[in-house]
Design an enzyme around this catalytic site. Sequence first.
Site, PDB file in Angstrom:
ATOM      1  CB  CYS A   1      -0.871   0.048   1.249  1.00 54.21           C
ATOM      2  SG  CYS A   1      -1.809  -1.431   1.554  1.00 54.21           S
TER       3      CYS A   1
ATOM      4  NE  ARG B   1       4.858   1.729  -0.967  1.00 54.38           N
ATOM      5  CZ  ARG B   1       5.846   1.840  -0.080  1.00 54.38           C
ATOM      6  NH1 ARG B   1       6.952   2.445  -0.421  1.00 54.38           N
ATOM      7  NH2 ARG B   1       5.723   1.354   1.127  1.00 54.38           N
TER       8      ARG B   1
ATOM      9  CD1 TRP C   1      -0.281  -5.862  -3.426  1.00 52.75           C
ATOM     10  CD2 TRP C   1      -0.182  -6.696  -1.353  1.00 52.75           C
ATOM     11  NE1 TRP C   1       0.257  -7.119  -3.507  1.00 52.75           N
ATOM     12  CE2 TRP C   1       0.327  -7.657  -2.250  1.00 52.75           C
ATOM     13  CE3 TRP C   1      -0.222  -6.995   0.009  1.00 52.75           C
ATOM     14  CZ2 TRP C   1       0.799  -8.898  -1.835  1.00 52.75           C
ATOM     15  CZ3 TRP C   1       0.247  -8.233   0.431  1.00 52.75           C
ATOM     16  CH2 TRP C   1       0.738  -9.161  -0.496  1.00 52.75           C
TER      17      TRP C   1
ATOM     18  CG  ASN D   1       1.484   0.612   4.194  1.00 58.64           C
ATOM     19  OD1 ASN D   1       1.333  -0.591   4.215  1.00 58.64           O
ATOM     20  ND2 ASN D   1       2.591   1.186   3.763  1.00 58.64           N
ATOM     21  N   GLY D   2      -0.550  -1.421   6.331  1.00 58.82           N
ATOM     22  CA  GLY D   2      -0.159  -2.299   7.441  1.00 58.82           C
ATOM     23  C   GLY D   2      -1.305  -3.212   7.841  1.00 58.82           C
TER      24      GLY D   2
ATOM     25  CD  GLU E   1      17.436 -13.281  -7.771  1.00 63.30           C
ATOM     26  OE1 GLU E   1      16.954 -13.775  -6.749  1.00 63.30           O
ATOM     27  OE2 GLU E   1      17.043 -12.199  -8.255  1.00 63.30           O
TER      28      GLU E   1
ATOM     29  CE  LYS F   1      13.990 -11.228  -9.912  1.00 63.46           C
ATOM     30  NZ  LYS F   1      14.830 -11.052  -8.772  1.00 63.46           N
TER      31      LYS F   1
ATOM     32  CD  GLU G   1      10.215 -11.671  -8.753  1.00 65.82           C
ATOM     33  OE1 GLU G   1       9.563 -11.091  -7.889  1.00 65.82           O
ATOM     34  OE2 GLU G   1      11.456 -11.647  -8.812  1.00 65.82           O
TER      35      GLU G   1
ATOM     36  CG  HIS H   1      19.812 -37.303  -3.896  1.00 65.63           C
ATOM     37  ND1 HIS H   1      20.206 -38.570  -3.518  1.00 65.63           N
ATOM     38  CD2 HIS H   1      20.946 -36.610  -4.126  1.00 65.63           C
ATOM     39  CE1 HIS H   1      21.530 -38.635  -3.495  1.00 65.63           C
ATOM     40  NE2 HIS H   1      22.002 -37.452  -3.871  1.00 65.63           N
TER      41      HIS H   1
ATOM     42  CE  LYS I   1      11.538  -2.854  -5.858  1.00 64.81           C
ATOM     43  NZ  LYS I   1      12.305  -3.982  -6.431  1.00 64.81           N
TER      44      LYS I   1
HETATM   45  C1  F6R Z   1      12.159 -10.686  -5.932  1.00 64.37           C
HETATM   46  C2  F6R Z   1      11.984  -9.637  -4.941  1.00 64.37           C
HETATM   47  C3  F6R Z   1      11.655 -10.033  -3.558  1.00 64.37           C
HETATM   48  C4  F6R Z   1      12.456  -9.167  -2.564  1.00 64.37           C
HETATM   49  C5  F6R Z   1      12.002  -9.471  -1.124  1.00 64.37           C
HETATM   50  C6  F6R Z   1      12.832  -8.709  -0.129  1.00 64.37           C
HETATM   51  O1  F6R Z   1      12.503 -10.152  -7.171  1.00 64.37           O
HETATM   52  O2  F6R Z   1      12.091  -8.465  -5.234  1.00 64.37           O
HETATM   53  O3  F6R Z   1      11.889 -11.379  -3.338  1.00 64.37           O
HETATM   54  O4  F6R Z   1      13.806  -9.451  -2.730  1.00 64.37           O
HETATM   55  O5  F6R Z   1      10.658  -9.112  -0.990  1.00 64.37           O
HETATM   56  O6  F6R Z   1      12.730  -7.338  -0.318  1.00 64.37           O
HETATM   57  P1  F6R Z   1      13.822  -6.370   0.248  1.00 64.37           P
HETATM   58  O7  F6R Z   1      15.113  -6.660  -0.442  1.00 64.37           O
HETATM   59  O8  F6R Z   1      13.302  -4.998  -0.052  1.00 64.37           O
HETATM   60  O9  F6R Z   1      13.920  -6.624   1.718  1.00 64.37           O
END
Ligand code: F6R
Length: 613
Positions: free
Chosen positions: A2, A27, A74, A98-99, A486, A490, A493, A509, A608
């Site tokens: 949010c 966000r 959100w 927000n929260g 990673e 990527k 997501e 395994h 975000k």
């Molecule tokens: C994946 C991604 C998330 C963040 C995670 C932690 O692309 O962006 O997995 O890495 O939410 O966020 P931060 O780094 O802001 O603590």
Amino acid sequence: MCGIVGAIAKRNTVPILLEGLKRLEYRGYDSAGLAVVDGGALRRIRSTGRVAELEKFAQADAVSGALGIAHTRWATHGAPEERNAHPHVSGGVSVVHNGIIENHDAMRERLRAKGYAFVSDTDTEVIAHLVHSNLQGGRSAEHTLFDAVKKSVAELIGAYAIAVVSESDKSCFIVARHGAPLLLGLGDGENFAASDTSALIQVTQRVVYLEDGDVAEITLGGHTICDARGNTVARPVFVSQLTAGAVELGPYSHYMQKEIFEQPMAVANTLEMVTNAHSVAPQLFGADAEEVFRDIDSVLILACGTSFHAGMVARYWLEGFAGIPCNVEIASEYRYRDSVPDPKALVITISQSGETADTLAALQHAKAIGHRHSLSICNVPESALLRASGLRFLTRAGPEIGVASTKAFTTQLAVLALLTMVLAKLRGRLSAEGEGDLLDSLRHLPTALASVLQVEPLVKVWAEKFAGRHHALFLGRGIHYPIAMEGALKLKEISYIHAEAYAAGELKHGPLALVDEHMPVVAIAPNDALIEKLKSNLQEVRARGGELHVLADQDTRMTASDGVHVIRMPDHAGILSPILHTIPLQLLAYHAALQRGNDVDKPRNLAKSVTVE
Ligand code: F6R
């Protein structure tokens, strides 16, 4: 997650609120709304579409007002429907939040008993009714909106940033924060509040970061902040370095694309302090760093998602080069686990945003159980995480807007490599020659990243095939195993293709059962000590019909053949190889998502800054 914007001015605040919401879109959100005090009356509009749709509603209804609050939601409590979108209203009081309010059920019962009717499924609506009830009918010397909000937040349990307006008082709006980001923006005869600086960039660069427990009254002429104990406090004013250009798309089609291609510059900026140095010093991590680093006997890394993967790479460096025991743990698990504290451990939190609720809580938990030393590696100045850590290193990746983290990850890795050097040197494990060589590698890194970005056309061909698949497997060994993780994160997501990562030795395994001709497999195959072992694992895949997509070094002896596609990395970076191998995986995800027509920068269901647990 949010986003909040609030404004009080002598002009119509609706364009300011809408522009702020647009800048907070990154966000992640599923509905938006705003409320203004127009004349003496509150007007609210809400939409389950994008902010652009809210803007159309505002224009169609000629909504305007010199005082207002706005929100992107959100969904947590209640589906993303208009009745659950913020602002929520009680009488003439309107609230954005927000929260998560944890005691909302008990409060709802109490407020119902007082005659309040609830029209949404949200936890936020209780705040609107609570403030209304505490306001008891309007402004008087004893009962201002400020007092009512202070009284209300004292009853809330959970995490929140809120902004409140009341039609009974056009002279102010009130904000409060506890565990969710919120800052004030100071203008000239007008003032603002927002979840982050980017939302206010069009109106001011002068910001005041609120602390947990703060409640603030914002008027045309200024602001008053009360801390958690009810004392009036002055918080410092910062001039944000954020420029409008840093958050514009420029020639790129998507923020993710921009941020992938910004990586050479982001890493160069982050390593600026060592570019001309002949040696590395602990003070890069803070004035007290040497004393702390000499006292520690282990490292505990806490992070989430992509930042967690950076920590996993760092474990290989820290144990392998600095000889220091290192544990890496997902923050949301660590915070609720009975673990054994080591007062001599350095607790490292890694975070792009510095606002991730789980990472912040994990750090607080680590401190509460007896950890004394903390270091935070973070991309957002003045974020809660940086402020909560003893030592800090600010990555200088610049604002990361795309939900999928890219340049934050590679800059985190660059810093973790630097930290490894500092600790290895302090522990007598790095010769002057070795230090010089590693510094050369770090200096070369931006150039190497720029040349690896040239593989984009080759990766795009892979992506076109991946876009039609339902599953993908990513394999790596040793330090490249977290890079495989990673790559899988990527891809899943932003393309929504189911992707798994395995340490290649683990394949037989269990996961080998998944492999057939419908399973594309990506293998990260640098020419390191494990390459022959990896090749054997890849044979196991090929023998079951799995189609291999291999990221190899120039000197990795692997040739393309039927069902085996090889992209050779144009440069290599010794121990920094994981940083380079990340790039093609980011490009693969980006192009696969584009092919599938997905919203690359705002993937479904994701936010975000994950400011709730
Ligand atoms: C994946 C991604 C998330 C963040 C995670 C932690 O692309 O962006 O997995 O890495 O939410 O966020 P931060 O780094 O802001 O603590």
